[in-house]
Design a protein around this motif. Structure first.
Motif, mmCIF file in Angstrom:
data_model
loop_
_atom_site.group_PDB
_atom_site.id
_atom_site.type_symbol
_atom_site.label_atom_id
_atom_site.label_comp_id
_atom_site.label_asym_id
_atom_site.label_seq_id
_atom_site.Cartn_x
_atom_site.Cartn_y
_atom_site.Cartn_z
ATOM 1 N N CYS A 148 1.944 1.888 -3.506
ATOM 2 C CA CYS A 148 1.094 2.235 -4.317
ATOM 3 C C CYS A 148 0.514 3.666 -3.967
ATOM 4 N N PHE A 195 -7.554 3.506 1.805
ATOM 5 C CA PHE A 195 -6.775 2.554 2.325
ATOM 6 C C PHE A 195 -6.946 2.452 3.877
ATOM 7 N N LEU A 226 -7.183 8.051 -1.850
ATOM 8 C CA LEU A 226 -6.652 6.824 -1.688
ATOM 9 C C LEU A 226 -6.461 6.768 -0.469
ATOM 10 N N ALA A 260 -8.613 0.443 -3.456
ATOM 11 C CA ALA A 260 -8.094 1.232 -4.769
ATOM 12 C C ALA A 260 -9.439 1.526 -5.620
ATOM 13 N N VAL A 284 -6.477 1.032 -11.483
ATOM 14 C CA VAL A 284 -6.059 0.169 -10.234
ATOM 15 C C VAL A 284 -4.945 -0.853 -10.935
ATOM 16 N N ARG A 341 -7.114 -4.034 -3.754
ATOM 17 C CA ARG A 341 -7.752 -3.800 -4.928
ATOM 18 C C ARG A 341 -9.189 -3.133 -4.279
ATOM 19 N N VAL A 347 0.783 6.876 -6.733
ATOM 20 C CA VAL A 347 -0.209 7.746 -6.906
ATOM 21 C C VAL A 347 0.141 9.138 -6.683
ATOM 22 N N PRO A 379 0.954 -1.279 -0.283
ATOM 23 C CA PRO A 379 -0.027 0.164 0.104
ATOM 24 C C PRO A 379 0.698 1.220 -0.110
#
Length: 225
Positions: A98, A117, A113, A138, A147, A135, A102, A95
């Protein structure tokens, strides 16, 4: 006079990062009106702990025994309610990577986001270190195709390096030994660190912001003799 700014170094594995995120988002407009910018920066708490020799509270018996009291009080204060998931703690690399990607590629959706999360992990008890659960979180913010791109990017060496550099910067340059860690600019060329989700009243004093937190109120006279 320069920009007043709060750099918030947080990791979704940290419940206290969750509290801090909730509090700062709740006060976002007020802070903007007072000329304070807030920037959330993903870091890897596991790396900070290893690098500094810090030990998570649940690994120390005395702190582990105290944690339920502190958790209950913090949840009441910040207005969130959850049970610590059975799978806690998680390895938060996926995470956090990610989020790192992002923030660079979709900055307008970065905070949304982060919120997704945090809520999916803490309020819905889903292990977002697992790709299928991440997923789900997201998709609250991005479509399927986006995603796929984000999750694939999390494995790129460039993104891994970006998260590592942010973590090392927080730890080695800013003195971080845990999360949430704040590096605060007062607008006059001065900078100081703050640690934890219960130091905002100190932060407001440092920034010269009007506030009334922790002010005791004496009982009002009843008019009776």
């Amino acid at each position: 006079m320069g920009q007043k700014k709060i750099e918030a170094y947080i990791d979704c594995v940290s419940p206290y990062s969750f509290y801090a995120f909730v509090y700062l988002q709740r006060n976002k407009q007020a802070l903007q009106s007072l000329g304070v910018e807030v920037e959330f920066i993903p870091v890897f708490l596991g790396g900070i702990n290893v690098g500094t020799g810090n030990k998570p509270p649940w690994t120390l018996p005395a702190k582990a025994a105290y944690a339920p009291y502190d958790t209950r009080r913090a949840q009441k204060y910040f207005g969130v309610k959850f049970d610590v998931p059975e799978f806690f703690p998680i390895l938060s690399l996926l995470p956090q990577r990610c989020l790192t990607f992002v923030k660079k590629e979709y900055p307008e959706k970065f905070e949304a986001l982060y919120e997704a999360f945090l809520q999916t992990l803490w309020l819905e008890s889903k292990d977002i270190s697992k790709p299928e659960q991440l997923r789900i979180a997201a998709l609250k913010v991005f479509n399927e195709e986006q995603v796929d791109v984000i999750m694939k990017a999390a494995g790129n060496p460039e993104v891994k390096k970006m998260l590592e550099e942010a973590t090392q910067h927080a730890m080695k340059d800013l003195g971080a030994f845990g999360c949430p860690w704040f590096w605060v600019h007062d607008g006059n060329g001065n900078e100081e660190p703050f640690f934890g989700s219960d130091r905002f009243h100190f932060m407001w004093e440092y920034l010269g912001l009007p506030h009334r937190d922790l002010e005791l109120q004496t009982p009002k006279p009843t008019g009776k003799l």
